[in-house]
Design a protein around this motif. Structure first.
Motif, PDB file in Angstrom:
ATOM      1  N   CYS A  44       0.843  -1.196   0.000  1.00 32.85           N
ATOM      2  CA  CYS A  44       0.000   0.000   0.000  1.00 32.85           C
ATOM      3  C   CYS A  44       0.878   1.246   0.000  1.00 32.85           C
ATOM      4  CB  CYS A  44      -0.915   0.035   1.224  1.00 32.85           C
ATOM      5  SG  CYS A  44      -1.943  -1.439   1.448  1.00 32.85           S
ATOM      6  N   GLY A 149      -3.768   2.475  -6.549  1.00 33.32           N
ATOM      7  CA  GLY A 149      -3.675   1.298  -5.706  1.00 33.32           C
ATOM      8  C   GLY A 149      -3.451   0.062  -6.565  1.00 33.32           C
ATOM      9  N   TYR A 153     -10.942  -3.778  -7.129  1.00 34.89           N
ATOM     10  CA  TYR A 153     -11.361  -3.204  -5.866  1.00 34.89           C
ATOM     11  C   TYR A 153     -12.640  -3.883  -5.376  1.00 34.89           C
ATOM     12  CZ  TYR A 153      -8.462   0.332  -8.134  1.00 34.89           C
ATOM     13  OH  TYR A 153      -7.465   0.974  -8.807  1.00 34.89           O
ATOM     14  N   ASN A 182     -17.645   1.164   1.891  1.00 34.32           N
ATOM     15  CA  ASN A 182     -16.269   0.828   2.264  1.00 34.32           C
ATOM     16  C   ASN A 182     -15.554   0.265   1.034  1.00 34.32           C
ATOM     17  OD1 ASN A 182     -14.280   0.422   4.573  1.00 34.32           O
ATOM     18  ND2 ASN A 182     -14.291  -1.589   3.617  1.00 34.32           N
ATOM     19  N   VAL A 184     -11.786  -1.396  -0.481  1.00 35.82           N
ATOM     20  CA  VAL A 184     -10.428  -1.926  -0.322  1.00 35.82           C
ATOM     21  C   VAL A 184      -9.936  -2.397  -1.680  1.00 35.82           C
ATOM     22  CG1 VAL A 184     -10.750  -2.631   2.083  1.00 35.82           C
ATOM     23  CG2 VAL A 184     -11.255  -4.250   0.252  1.00 35.82           C
ATOM     24  N   ASP A 185      -8.611  -2.350  -1.870  1.00 36.71           N
ATOM     25  CA  ASP A 185      -8.075  -2.842  -3.138  1.00 36.71           C
ATOM     26  C   ASP A 185      -7.628  -4.290  -2.983  1.00 36.71           C
ATOM     27  OD1 ASP A 185      -5.608  -2.823  -1.887  1.00 36.71           O
ATOM     28  OD2 ASP A 185      -4.694  -1.357  -3.232  1.00 36.71           O
ATOM     29  N   ASN A 187      -4.868  -5.601  -2.478  1.00 35.98           N
ATOM     30  CA  ASN A 187      -3.905  -5.845  -1.400  1.00 35.98           C
ATOM     31  C   ASN A 187      -4.480  -5.559  -0.012  1.00 35.98           C
ATOM     32  OD1 ASN A 187      -1.897  -6.616  -3.167  1.00 35.98           O
ATOM     33  ND2 ASN A 187      -0.980  -4.579  -3.304  1.00 35.98           N
ATOM     34  N   GLY A 188      -5.771  -5.250   0.031  1.00 38.49           N
ATOM     35  CA  GLY A 188      -6.386  -4.936   1.313  1.00 38.49           C
ATOM     36  C   GLY A 188      -6.142  -3.513   1.770  1.00 38.49           C
ATOM     37  N   CYS A 189      -5.644  -2.659   0.878  1.00 40.94           N
ATOM     38  CA  CYS A 189      -5.383  -1.259   1.249  1.00 40.94           C
ATOM     39  C   CYS A 189      -6.701  -0.492   1.311  1.00 40.94           C
ATOM     40  CB  CYS A 189      -4.458  -0.606   0.222  1.00 40.94           C
ATOM     41  SG  CYS A 189      -2.925  -1.528  -0.057  1.00 40.94           S
ATOM     42  N   SER A 190      -6.812   0.366   2.296  1.00 42.85           N
ATOM     43  CA  SER A 190      -8.064   1.089   2.479  1.00 42.85           C
ATOM     44  C   SER A 190      -7.840   2.559   2.834  1.00 42.85           C
ATOM     45  CB  SER A 190      -8.902   0.426   3.579  1.00 42.85           C
ATOM     46  OG  SER A 190      -8.176   0.366   4.797  1.00 42.85           O
ATOM     47  N   SER A 191      -6.627   3.062   2.603  1.00 39.62           N
ATOM     48  CA  SER A 191      -6.324   4.473   2.867  1.00 39.62           C
ATOM     49  C   SER A 191      -6.397   5.247   1.561  1.00 39.62           C
ATOM     50  CB  SER A 191      -4.934   4.621   3.492  1.00 39.62           C
ATOM     51  OG  SER A 191      -4.887   4.001   4.754  1.00 39.62           O
ATOM     52  N   ASN A 202     -12.834   6.773   4.900  1.00 33.29           N
ATOM     53  CA  ASN A 202     -13.221   5.432   4.457  1.00 33.29           C
ATOM     54  C   ASN A 202     -13.501   4.613   5.715  1.00 33.29           C
ATOM     55  OD1 ASN A 202     -13.725   3.306   2.660  1.00 33.29           O
ATOM     56  ND2 ASN A 202     -11.641   2.538   2.845  1.00 33.29           N
TER      57      ASN A 202
END
Length: 358
Positions: A44, A149, A153, A182, A184-185, A187-191, A202
């Motif tokens: 991320c 990202g 997604y 909500n 997430v991409d 890779n589990g990124c959520s920022s 988010n």
């Protein structure tokens, strides 16, 4: 004597001619090889979880390792990372790293690696409010666009099963109220950040609203001439669905079933927010925007009963209407009473009349 690798016979002869011989082998170690590299990119944006693993062969053993990071045209020590091992962990992305392996004979081998880092995630969320006169209608729309990202997604609406998209998704049939999204991409990124690097929320809160119902309020209807033909009606109109220009748009129909010769008048496309008075001469109508409502007037009406029907042209359904009726008659004297003066020459006589109609 500088000798290459191989087997040699060494003979030593003393002063008396005595000799002794022995076989000596000079070993040539294999070249140091850095192999089987596995580069793990940063997951991320802003994370420090980049990783490089290797194996080393050749040389005479007794290896030492040195990791460096490229800074412009030079190499620098890596701050905050374990750099004395064959593997490198917990480093930034979008940078080039170099490994130097040295054996016990000071023979060296080097390898360079590039660790990638995904661009910071960003999103754009928009919505369309419910364009219906039904307060229970689930006709809202939420549109989500995600960039950067690592796609695909996963987008979740109100905790339901997530949907997968490569960048854009449109949620339809969304109920009125506050909704939660909500993202997430892969890779589990959520920022998420905006174009200026500011952090975006988010989960994302989106409120689907229902527009105000139309309001039709007759304020005045009057017949100005006892002979008829000069009646007028005024009414206020507000509410309804607002379009992308922040305007409501109406179709107004004035009709009558009992006024001989009256042709239904249709005014289509009257919009809110127009500051000047708009004339519709053929329909003998004018509309004026007054602060928060339209003031509409129809003129030249004969006595009789009329119906005003208003349809919301921005609404999804043709059933989004408002209606009112009114009726006026010709002015007429229905009764009269006179009272003579008490004495000749006095001016205290009276006439009393009763009138109906508008």
């Amino acid at each position: 004597i500088q000798l290459g690798a191989g087997t040699y016979i060494v003979t030593v002869t003393d002063y008396n001619g005595c000799q002794v011989s022995d076989e000596v082998e000079i070993v040539q170690y294999e070249e140091i090889k850095i192999e089987n590299a596995v580069v793990t990119d940063v997951t991320c944006a802003g994370f420090k979880d980049g990783k490089i693993t290797n194996t080393v062969s050749g040389g005479n053993g007794n290896f030492t390792y040195k990791w460096e990071v490229k800074d412009g045209n030079s190499w620098k020590d890596i701050q905050g990372a374990v750099t004395s091992d064959i593997n490198l962990e917990n480093v930034d992305g979008n940078k080039t790293y170099r490994l130097t392996v040295t054996d016990g004979n000071n023979c060296e081998a080097t390898a360079e690696y590039y660790i990638k880092e995904p661009q910071a995630l960003t999103y754009k969320v928009s919505h369309i409010d419910v364009k219906s006169c039904d307060p229970n209608a689930n006709e809202g729309v939420i549109m989500v666009e995600v960039k950067y990202g690592t796609p695909p997604y996963m987008i979740t609406l109100d905790g339901a099963e997530p949907v997968t998209t490569t960048g854009y998704y449109r949620f339809e049939n969304v109920a009125v109220g506050k909704r939660s999204i909500n993202i997430v991409d892969a890779n589990g990124c959520s920022s998420f950040v905006d174009a200026n690097g500011n952090i975006l929320p988010n989960p994302i809160s989106v409120e689907i609203k229902k527009y105000d119902d139309m309001s039709l309020d007759i304020t005045e209807y009057v017949m100005d001439d006892s002979e008829g033909g000069l009646g007028s009606v005024k009414f206020n109109l507000s509410g309804g669905v607002i379009d992308q220009h922040t305007q409501s748009k109406y179709e107004i129909v004035l009709s009558s079933d009992n006024v001989p010769g009256f042709d239904t008048r249709v005014v289509s496309g009257i919009v809110s927010g127009v500051t000047s008075t708009v004339e519709y001469s053929e329909q003998k109508c004018k509309a004026t925007w007054v602060t928060d409502h339209l003031e509409v007037e129809f003129t030249d009406l004969d006595a009789g009963q009329y119906m005003i029907n208003v349809r919301d042209l921005n609404a999804l359904h043709s059933t989004c209407v408002a209606a009112e009726s009114f009726e006026f008659d010709k002015l007429r004297i229905v009764s009269s009473m006179t009272k003579s003066p008490f004495c000749k020459g006095m001016k205290n006589g009276e006439i009393t009349i009763s009138v109906d109609g508008n």
